[in-house]
Design an enzyme around this catalytic site. Structure first.
Site, mmCIF file in Angstrom:
data_model
loop_
_atom_site.group_PDB
_atom_site.id
_atom_site.type_symbol
_atom_site.label_atom_id
_atom_site.label_comp_id
_atom_site.label_asym_id
_atom_site.label_seq_id
_atom_site.Cartn_x
_atom_site.Cartn_y
_atom_site.Cartn_z
ATOM 1 N N ARG A 242 0.862 -1.180 0.000
ATOM 2 C CA ARG A 242 0.000 0.000 0.000
ATOM 3 C C ARG A 242 0.895 1.225 0.000
ATOM 4 O O ARG A 242 1.967 1.225 0.623
ATOM 5 C CB ARG A 242 -0.910 0.027 1.228
ATOM 6 C CG ARG A 242 -2.097 -0.927 1.155
ATOM 7 C CD ARG A 242 -3.117 -0.512 0.096
ATOM 8 N NE ARG A 242 -4.275 -1.373 0.062
ATOM 9 C CZ ARG A 242 -4.438 -2.409 -0.781
ATOM 10 N NH1 ARG A 242 -3.507 -2.702 -1.666
ATOM 11 N NH2 ARG A 242 -5.543 -3.123 -0.751
ATOM 12 N N GLU A 271 -3.772 7.307 -4.597
ATOM 13 C CA GLU A 271 -4.161 6.733 -5.900
ATOM 14 C C GLU A 271 -5.486 7.316 -6.368
ATOM 15 O O GLU A 271 -6.378 7.505 -5.542
ATOM 16 C CB GLU A 271 -4.295 5.214 -5.766
ATOM 17 C CG GLU A 271 -2.967 4.562 -5.501
ATOM 18 C CD GLU A 271 -3.054 3.040 -5.391
ATOM 19 O OE1 GLU A 271 -4.057 2.450 -5.812
ATOM 20 O OE2 GLU A 271 -2.097 2.465 -4.880
ATOM 21 N N HIS A 289 -1.208 -0.045 -9.943
ATOM 22 C CA HIS A 289 -1.830 -0.999 -8.994
ATOM 23 C C HIS A 289 -2.323 -2.271 -9.710
ATOM 24 O O HIS A 289 -3.516 -2.588 -9.718
ATOM 25 C CB HIS A 289 -2.990 -0.339 -8.228
ATOM 26 C CG HIS A 289 -3.287 -1.005 -6.903
ATOM 27 N ND1 HIS A 289 -3.704 -0.313 -5.793
ATOM 28 C CD2 HIS A 289 -3.228 -2.307 -6.519
ATOM 29 C CE1 HIS A 289 -3.894 -1.163 -4.787
ATOM 30 N NE2 HIS A 289 -3.617 -2.387 -5.210
HETATM 31 C C1 DGY Z 1 -5.636 -6.209 -2.727
HETATM 32 O O1 DGY Z 1 -6.339 -7.197 -2.855
HETATM 33 O O2 DGY Z 1 -5.299 -5.778 -1.625
HETATM 34 C C2 DGY Z 1 -5.221 -5.514 -3.963
HETATM 35 O O3 DGY Z 1 -4.242 -4.554 -3.705
HETATM 36 C C3 DGY Z 1 -6.407 -4.853 -4.601
HETATM 37 O O4 DGY Z 1 -7.162 -4.264 -3.616
#
Ligand code: DGY
Length: 322
Positions: A242, A271, A289
């Site tokens: 993240r 994001e 992402h």
């Molecule tokens: C997750 O599953 O955490 C991916 O980053 C998409 O949200």
């Protein structure tokens, strides 16, 4: 029998939308436009289950009412930092996620970022597409080897371990890791992985540092000026977890000053905004992402949500209850 009403907030792969529609009275977001906070609030009063994803922010202040129709939030994704699980629980709403099924895809993407950085693949492609490639020459865009180098993994959960496997057995990399606690002896022996109790110790010894820990108040800006200062100038950072685990401004400063060699990022603090300063840098690889973005994985994630909802509405224990 009346089927539970379920909202899926964004388009999912067709196969899972069909499977969900066979079990539930499903509302699809056909336009695939992100829902507003007001729409999510309304959904909690209308649907028995709401299935959001990472772009649907459900913080504490979204849950303004005392009672809700929604009894389960089936998150499409493993990360759930966009949902205040405690507050939801307090309002009688269970939250589930989709672990396991995206482990390999996300670890593959972290490897992709590492390889692209090491071999300057983004730079090379940009040069070629811009018509600036003048042909082969001995000192052209020399990168660095990955084979035999040291990979430091921050957060040795499922995805961290999967990357360690690929890097160690595929590229002969030495594995260091930092985690709340050491992994089992059997696992660490298999990977010949060394546990670093201090993050800074891992940062100082690694050629590549890959961030895999979830976002939480404890990990927020864990990679910051202080910890980055321990990295070697030839080392690079990779983040597929993240954005807020890394202090983006500190990272930009270190990249611009050449205090670290590069960064491979799939996630960002705000994001889909990516700081212009990152876009301007050559020594970074930036992806939008894509960690779990394979057909197989995105279908499996949907099936996992379906399994959780089926269990819940059958009065059973959903396997991925948080
Ligand atoms: C997750 O599953 O955490 C991916 O980053 C998409 O949200």
């Amino acid at each position: 029998m009346i089927k539970p009403r379920v909202l899926i907030t964004r388009r999912w792969p067709e196969a899972v939308e069909k499977a969900m529609s066979a079990s539930f009275d499903v509302t699809l977001n056909k336009a695939d436009i992100p829902m507003t906070a007001a729409q999510l609030q309304e959904a909690l009063q209308v649907y028995d289950a709401v299935c959001p994803c990472v772009t649907d922010r459900m913080p504490a202040d979204l849950f303004v009412d005392n009672t809700y129709k929604t009894r389960i939030i089936g998150n499409y994704g493993v990360g759930f930092n966009h949902i205040d699980v405690e507050v939801a629980r307090g309002k009688g709403i269970m939250v589930t996620n989709t672990p396991d099924v995206l482990t390999q895809a996300t670890a593959d993407l972290a490897m992709t970022l590492m390889m692209m950085l090491a071999r300057r693949a983004g730079e090379g492609e940009r040069q070629l597409r811009a018509g600036q490639w003048k042909g082969w020459f001995p000192t052209h865009m020399m990168g660095t080897m990955v084979t035999g180098k040291t990979l430091g993994i921050v957060g040795m959960g499922r995805i961290g371990q999967a990357m360690a496997e690929k890097a160690h057995f595929g590229f002969g990399m030495r594995i260091l890791y930092h985690n709340r606690k050491p992994i089992s002896q059997a696992k660490s022996r298999r990977l010949q992985a060394e546990y670093c109790t201090e993050l800074t110790c891992l940062m100082s010894k690694s050629d590549f540092v890959a961030v895999h820990c979830p976002s939480s108040p404890l990990t927020q800006h864990m990679i910051n000026e202080k910890t980055l200062a321990f990295m070697r100038p030839e080392a690079s950072l990779i983040n597929t977890s993240r954005g807020d685990v890394v202090d983006e401004q500190a990272l930009i400063k270190f990249l611009k000053k050449g205090l670290i060699a590069g960064a491979g990022l799939d996630v960002y603090d705000k994001e889909p905004q990516v700081p212009q300063e990152l876009l301007n840098l050559e020594n970074v690889v930036l992806l939008p992402h894509l960690g779990s973005a394979t057909e197989e994985t995105r279908v499996a994630m949907g099936m996992r949500v379906l399994g959780n909802l089926n269990a819940f509405f059958n009065g059973e224990h959903p396997p991925d209850k948080l």
